[in-house]
Scaffold this active site. Structure first.
Site, PDB file in Angstrom:
ATOM      1  N   CYS A 116       7.200  -7.202   7.011  1.00 45.99           N
ATOM      2  CA  CYS A 116       7.940  -6.386   7.657  1.00 45.99           C
ATOM      3  C   CYS A 116       8.533  -7.345   8.569  1.00 45.99           C
ATOM      4  CB  CYS A 116       7.630  -5.201   8.547  1.00 45.99           C
ATOM      5  SG  CYS A 116       8.862  -4.179   9.268  1.00 45.99           S
ATOM      6  N   CYS A 149       3.470   8.382   0.770  1.00 45.85           N
ATOM      7  CA  CYS A 149       4.012   7.506   1.600  1.00 45.85           C
ATOM      8  C   CYS A 149       4.165   6.352   0.925  1.00 45.85           C
ATOM      9  CB  CYS A 149       3.391   7.352   2.864  1.00 45.85           C
ATOM     10  SG  CYS A 149       3.867   6.300   4.172  1.00 45.85           S
ATOM     11  N   GLY A 197       7.289  -2.106   5.867  1.00 47.02           N
ATOM     12  CA  GLY A 197       8.322  -2.433   5.747  1.00 47.02           C
ATOM     13  C   GLY A 197       9.469  -1.346   6.587  1.00 47.02           C
ATOM     14  N   CYS A 231      -0.434   5.773   9.871  1.00 49.07           N
ATOM     15  CA  CYS A 231       0.771   5.175  10.262  1.00 49.07           C
ATOM     16  C   CYS A 231       0.460   3.996  10.874  1.00 49.07           C
ATOM     17  CB  CYS A 231       1.580   6.311  11.352  1.00 49.07           C
ATOM     18  SG  CYS A 231       1.997   7.621  10.484  1.00 49.07           S
ATOM     19  N   SER A 236      12.228   7.087   7.188  1.00 49.76           N
ATOM     20  CA  SER A 236      12.055   6.528   8.521  1.00 49.76           C
ATOM     21  C   SER A 236      12.381   5.007   8.959  1.00 49.76           C
ATOM     22  CB  SER A 236      10.448   6.612   8.693  1.00 49.76           C
ATOM     23  OG  SER A 236      10.417   6.234  10.075  1.00 49.76           O
ATOM     24  N   ASN A 271      -3.012   5.151  16.106  1.00 51.29           N
ATOM     25  CA  ASN A 271      -3.887   4.523  15.503  1.00 51.29           C
ATOM     26  C   ASN A 271      -4.283   3.117  15.737  1.00 51.29           C
ATOM     27  OD1 ASN A 271      -3.952   6.989  13.808  1.00 51.29           O
ATOM     28  ND2 ASN A 271      -2.064   6.406  12.933  1.00 51.29           N
ATOM     29  N   CYS A 287       7.265  -4.688  15.411  1.00 54.57           N
ATOM     30  CA  CYS A 287       6.742  -3.765  16.446  1.00 54.57           C
ATOM     31  C   CYS A 287       5.497  -4.331  16.907  1.00 54.57           C
ATOM     32  CB  CYS A 287       6.738  -2.325  15.914  1.00 54.57           C
ATOM     33  SG  CYS A 287       8.485  -1.701  15.414  1.00 54.57           S
ATOM     34  N   GLU A 327       0.862  -1.039  -0.038  1.00 52.50           N
ATOM     35  CA  GLU A 327       0.058  -0.137  -0.129  1.00 52.50           C
ATOM     36  C   GLU A 327       0.819   1.225   0.044  1.00 52.50           C
ATOM     37  OE1 GLU A 327      -3.831  -1.574   2.096  1.00 52.50           O
ATOM     38  OE2 GLU A 327      -2.310  -0.989   3.303  1.00 52.50           O
ATOM     39  N   CYS A 358       1.980  -2.172  15.449  1.00 54.09           N
ATOM     40  CA  CYS A 358       2.295  -1.893  13.990  1.00 54.09           C
ATOM     41  C   CYS A 358       1.475  -3.065  13.103  1.00 54.09           C
ATOM     42  CB  CYS A 358       3.548  -1.724  13.521  1.00 54.09           C
ATOM     43  SG  CYS A 358       3.530  -0.906  11.545  1.00 54.09           S
TER      44      CYS A 358
HETATM   45  N1  SAH Z   1       9.780   0.818   9.560  1.00 54.83           N
HETATM   46  C1  SAH Z   1       9.887   2.318   9.594  1.00 54.83           C
HETATM   47  C2  SAH Z   1       8.760   2.883   8.761  1.00 54.83           C
HETATM   48  C3  SAH Z   1       7.390   2.446   8.645  1.00 54.83           C
HETATM   49  S1  SAH Z   1       6.127   2.927  10.053  1.00 54.83           S
HETATM   50  C4  SAH Z   1       9.815   2.860  10.868  1.00 54.83           C
HETATM   51  O1  SAH Z   1       9.542   1.949  11.895  1.00 54.83           O
HETATM   52  O2  SAH Z   1      10.032   4.162  11.152  1.00 54.83           O
HETATM   53  C5  SAH Z   1       6.016   4.496   9.927  1.00 54.83           C
HETATM   54  C6  SAH Z   1       5.855   5.088  11.384  1.00 54.83           C
HETATM   55  O3  SAH Z   1       4.649   4.817  12.020  1.00 54.83           O
HETATM   56  C7  SAH Z   1       6.809   4.688  12.404  1.00 54.83           C
HETATM   57  O4  SAH Z   1       7.083   5.590  13.424  1.00 54.83           O
HETATM   58  C8  SAH Z   1       6.037   3.684  13.105  1.00 54.83           C
HETATM   59  O5  SAH Z   1       6.461   3.253  14.604  1.00 54.83           O
HETATM   60  C9  SAH Z   1       4.680   4.190  13.169  1.00 54.83           C
HETATM   61  N2  SAH Z   1       3.375   3.609  13.741  1.00 54.83           N
HETATM   62  C10 SAH Z   1       3.546   2.075  13.535  1.00 54.83           C
HETATM   63  N3  SAH Z   1       2.160   1.767  13.897  1.00 54.83           N
HETATM   64  C11 SAH Z   1       1.545   2.690  14.261  1.00 54.83           C
HETATM   65  C12 SAH Z   1       0.249   2.999  14.914  1.00 54.83           C
HETATM   66  N4  SAH Z   1      -0.445   1.870  14.807  1.00 54.83           N
HETATM   67  N5  SAH Z   1       0.025   4.022  15.199  1.00 54.83           N
HETATM   68  C13 SAH Z   1       0.895   4.874  15.076  1.00 54.83           C
HETATM   69  N6  SAH Z   1       1.765   5.214  14.377  1.00 54.83           N
HETATM   70  C14 SAH Z   1       2.463   3.805  14.065  1.00 54.83           C
END
Ligand code: SAH
Length: 368
Positions: free
Chosen positions: A124, A117, A178, A352, A210, A309, A128, A104, A131
């Site tokens: 991935c 974006c 990713g 995000c 990022s 989110n 985390c 996406e 996420c």
């Molecule tokens: N892997 C990279 C980029 C992708 S995530 C990274 O970790 O930076 C982009 C951003 O969204 C990151 O800061 C991530 O931690 C954040 N993110 C992930 N899940 C989220 C969520 N459920 N709500 C808000 N931000 C989130």
């Protein structure tokens, strides 16, 4: 199969030579492809025999172009954010049959321009906890051309909808699905393609990458791309807390990460963005805010607070808007610039951390 969008300008010149042409023809093809044209018959400054040769080569399957096909689009009617679901893989527009997987990308309108974006991997590996990107596991890296094609395919779609000119996407953030620094070489190739003056000619300053904190690549990035913006996902300022939500922290702990961040700013003189997703009851207390002031004080940086989110499967909730604002005020009073990110695309799971491989985005075009 060779993907023409993966080729550097030098490789494209070589490709032209292999077709029995002068190298400059490769540059012309590069320019057309990077403008989003994929029908060789429309490449009017190429000779007719060359156009024919390319058309036939494509039909035979000697090479492909891009590899991202729009499989679904959702629009958040409030803010014009659009989430694109792309089918990637061997499948090209003309060839329906050979499978593929999905990623996406999210198009956002800001005052200063339009941003896409982009996803850097299918799935991935980072895991985390909050996420969605990690939920379906890891499938594979995207190639430079597959990342570029997210931009080109989104632009083509928007143009067809009558939404402005060719340069419609003028900022790119590699923050989709990713971990870009787990696919460093391809992401680097993608940034160079975007920047090339025969292609989109996008300024490095309009690009952001990022990372969740893969330290060796932060050092490399500072050497290779001192003008591209760097964002680091921090989310917690204790090793214990950060490791609990971000397994990457066990391998690359906080103090070493912050040391790398300091070195990055020393070298590039560029401000780092720290992303901090506010998770209710996990990392949003007054002590957490105080720790940010203590650990980041004196660094050339900015903290971007993102109220979490909601991703159904994770069980975490976002902090309230009020808590987020108090948190921001506390950090600011410690001298660290902070903003609470405007939430775009929340209604379409395009925000995000909500991007996922098995998408919530239905096939077909949808407007909410
Ligand atoms: N892997 C990279 C980029 C992708 S995530 C990274 O970790 O930076 C982009 C951003 O969204 C990151 O800061 C991530 O931690 C954040 N993110 C992930 N899940 C989220 C969520 N459920 N709500 C808000 N931000 C989130």
């Amino acid at each position: 199969m060779k993907n023409l969008l993966d080729l550097t300008i030098e490789e494209m010149k070589q490709f032209a030579v292999e077709l029995g042409e002068k190298p400059f023809r490769g540059r012309q093809i590069f320019t057309w492809l990077h403008r989003g044209v994929r029908d060789f018959r429309e490449m009017t400054d190429l000779s007719l025999p060359l156009r024919d040769k390319l058309t036939k080569g494509f039909a035979r399957g000697d090479f492909r172009i891009g590899g991202c096909r729009v499989a679904g689009v959702q629009e958040d009617s409030r803010d014009k954010t659009r989430k694109f679901l792309f089918r990637v893989g061997g499948a090209d527009e003309e060839r329906e049959d050979n499978g593929g997987d999905f990623v996406e990308a999210v198009f956002m309108k800001y005052r200063y321009g339009n941003t896409l974006c982009v996803s850097s991997q299918i799935g991935c590996r980072m895991g985390c906890r909050f996420c969605a990107g990690a939920l379906g596991g890891f499938v594979r890296n995207l190639s430079p051309g597959e990342m570029l094609d997210q931009v080109l395919a989104a632009e083509r779609y928007l143009r067809e909808k009558g939404e402005a000119d060719e340069k419609i996407i003028n900022h790119v953030v590699v923050m989709g699905m990713g971990e870009p620094f787990d696919n460093y070489d391809n992401v680097a190739g993608f940034l160079r393609l975007l920047h090339h003056e025969a292609g989109k000619n996008m300024s490095y300053r309009n690009m952001t990458v990022s990372t969740s904190g893969i330290i060796p690549m932060i050092y490399r990035f500072a050497e290779d791309f001192p003008q591209v913006n760097l964002a680091i996902s921090l989310h917690c300022l204790t090793d214990e807390g950060r490791s609990a939500i971000m397994p990457v922290n066990r391998r690359y702990p906080l103090d070493e990460l912050l040391e790398a961040a300091h070195r990055y700013t020393d070298k590039t003189h560029r401000r780092i963005t720290f992303e901090y997703t506010l998770i209710r009851g996990e990392n949003d207390t007054a002590e957490d805010a105080a720790l940010i002031g203590k650990k980041l004080g004196g660094m050339l940086c900015h903290v971007n607070l993102i109220p979490l989110n909601r991703v159904e499967e994770t069980g975490y909730d976002g902090s309230t808007r009020k808590r987020a604002e108090e948190f921001a005020a506390a950090i600011e009073s410690a001298g660290i610039p902070a903003t609470v990110r405007r939430e775009l695309g929340g209604k379409i799971d395009g925000a995000c951390g909500q991007l996922r491989r098995i998408s919530s985005c239905p096939t077909g075009t949808d407007s909410l």
